[in-house]
Write an enzyme that holds these catalytic residues in place. Structure first.
Site, PDB file in Angstrom:
ATOM      1  N   LYS A   9       0.824  -1.215   0.000  1.00 44.28           N
ATOM      2  CA  LYS A   9       0.000   0.000   0.000  1.00 44.28           C
ATOM      3  C   LYS A   9       0.862   1.271   0.000  1.00 44.28           C
ATOM      4  O   LYS A   9       2.032   1.237   0.390  1.00 44.28           O
ATOM      5  CB  LYS A   9      -0.945  -0.026   1.218  1.00 44.28           C
ATOM      6  N   TYR A  49     -12.531  -2.840  -3.562  1.00 47.82           N
ATOM      7  CA  TYR A  49     -13.110  -2.716  -2.227  1.00 47.82           C
ATOM      8  C   TYR A  49     -14.632  -2.586  -2.296  1.00 47.82           C
ATOM      9  O   TYR A  49     -15.232  -1.848  -1.511  1.00 47.82           O
ATOM     10  CB  TYR A  49     -12.485  -1.538  -1.480  1.00 47.82           C
ATOM     11  N   PHE A  57     -15.992   4.782   6.472  1.00 50.06           N
ATOM     12  CA  PHE A  57     -14.556   5.053   6.364  1.00 50.06           C
ATOM     13  C   PHE A  57     -14.026   4.940   4.937  1.00 50.06           C
ATOM     14  O   PHE A  57     -12.845   5.212   4.686  1.00 50.06           O
ATOM     15  CB  PHE A  57     -13.752   4.127   7.288  1.00 50.06           C
ATOM     16  N   ARG A  85      -1.965 -14.874   3.814  1.00 50.06           N
ATOM     17  CA  ARG A  85      -2.856 -14.220   4.791  1.00 50.06           C
ATOM     18  C   ARG A  85      -2.293 -14.396   6.208  1.00 50.06           C
ATOM     19  O   ARG A  85      -2.337 -13.471   7.028  1.00 50.06           O
ATOM     20  CB  ARG A  85      -4.287 -14.796   4.716  1.00 50.06           C
ATOM     21  N   THR A  91      -6.591  -7.631  10.115  1.00 45.51           N
ATOM     22  CA  THR A  91      -6.768  -6.301   9.520  1.00 45.51           C
ATOM     23  C   THR A  91      -6.242  -5.177  10.411  1.00 45.51           C
ATOM     24  O   THR A  91      -5.528  -4.292   9.935  1.00 45.51           O
ATOM     25  CB  THR A  91      -8.262  -6.067   9.205  1.00 45.51           C
ATOM     26  N   ARG A 102       1.840  -7.038   9.264  1.00 45.65           N
ATOM     27  CA  ARG A 102       1.129  -5.933   9.932  1.00 45.65           C
ATOM     28  C   ARG A 102       1.554  -5.816  11.384  1.00 45.65           C
ATOM     29  O   ARG A 102       1.726  -4.705  11.911  1.00 45.65           O
ATOM     30  CB  ARG A 102      -0.390  -6.149   9.810  1.00 45.65           C
ATOM     31  N   ASN A 112      -2.506  -0.247   6.906  1.00 43.42           N
ATOM     32  CA  ASN A 112      -1.958  -1.519   7.382  1.00 43.42           C
ATOM     33  C   ASN A 112      -1.031  -2.204   6.383  1.00 43.42           C
ATOM     34  O   ASN A 112      -0.958  -3.420   6.318  1.00 43.42           O
ATOM     35  CB  ASN A 112      -3.097  -2.440   7.844  1.00 43.42           C
ATOM     36  N   HIS A 115      -2.182  -5.427   1.252  1.00 47.49           N
ATOM     37  CA  HIS A 115      -3.411  -6.159   0.961  1.00 47.49           C
ATOM     38  C   HIS A 115      -3.028  -7.575   0.538  1.00 47.49           C
ATOM     39  O   HIS A 115      -2.029  -7.766  -0.142  1.00 47.49           O
ATOM     40  CB  HIS A 115      -4.194  -5.501  -0.184  1.00 47.49           C
ATOM     41  N   GLU A 126      -8.744 -11.181  -8.420  1.00 44.19           N
ATOM     42  CA  GLU A 126      -7.866 -10.027  -8.134  1.00 44.19           C
ATOM     43  C   GLU A 126      -6.618 -10.036  -9.009  1.00 44.19           C
ATOM     44  O   GLU A 126      -6.153  -8.970  -9.442  1.00 44.19           O
ATOM     45  CB  GLU A 126      -7.499 -10.003  -6.645  1.00 44.19           C
TER      46      GLU A 126
END
Ligand code: IDP
Ligand code: MG
Length: 157
Positions: A9, A49, A57, A85, A91, A102, A112, A115, A126
């Protein structure tokens, strides 16, 4: 072999930890099938998303995801979706276990760092969203036979 999609990110790009994150996946033994830097458009973000666009948010999330480019990365390995993951952590980074990406690199639930696709079905969708066919590479990893046992090779490759 299974593939999954990672986005490093904008907050990670700005903080200069892109390399640390890529290194974690490389050290783990995940093969990089594709990697590129890109800006996310409103359209691709709303699609990516879609489960969050109605949430209060979302404007903050959108702004944070467009604050700099992201690095999109397609990783490949046995059970790559679940493994990645687990490496990424939950998250909210404050609750993510030490040792996860994270957990080690972030204090935030929004900013965070990374993704990761959450299921095999979503990973397929994706990867198509972020990569063209010709941007993904099927080269042979020279060390695969030292990374996996014989039984795993038969089962996953
Ligand atoms: P995930 O990234 O762990 O799969 P998702 O629920 O799919 O989590 O949410 C996508 C992203 O939206 C998160 O990584 C985070 O950046 C942001 N996000 C999720 N929940 C919240 C929240 O409650 N407040 C602010 N941002 C959130
Ligand atoms: Mg998610």
């Amino acid at each position: 072999m299974e593939r999954t999609l990672i986005l490093i990110k904008p907050n990670a790009i700005q903080r200069g930890i892109m390399g640390d994150i890529v290194t974690r996946f490389e050290r783990k033994g995940l093969r990089i099938a594709g990697i590129k830097m890109m800006y996310l458009t409103d359209e691709i973000l709303a699609e990516h998303y879609a489960h969050l666009v109605e949430r209060p948010f979302y404007p903050f999330l959108k702004a944070s995801m467009q604050a700099a480019p992201v690095v999109a990365c397609c990783l490949e390995g046995a059970e790559a979706v679940e493994t990645v993951r687990l490496m990424v952590g939950v998250t909210n980074s404050r609750k993510a276990l030490p040792g996860t990406i994270r957990g080690d690199f972030s204090m935030s639930g929004e900013q965070n760092v990374v993704h990761a696709s959450d299921s095999v079905e979503n990973a397929i969708i994706e990867i198509k969203r972020f990569f063209k066919e010709e941007e993904l590479f099927d080269y042979e990893s020279a060390v695969t036979r030292f990374e996996y046992g014989g039984e795993e090779t038969a089962k996953f490759m």
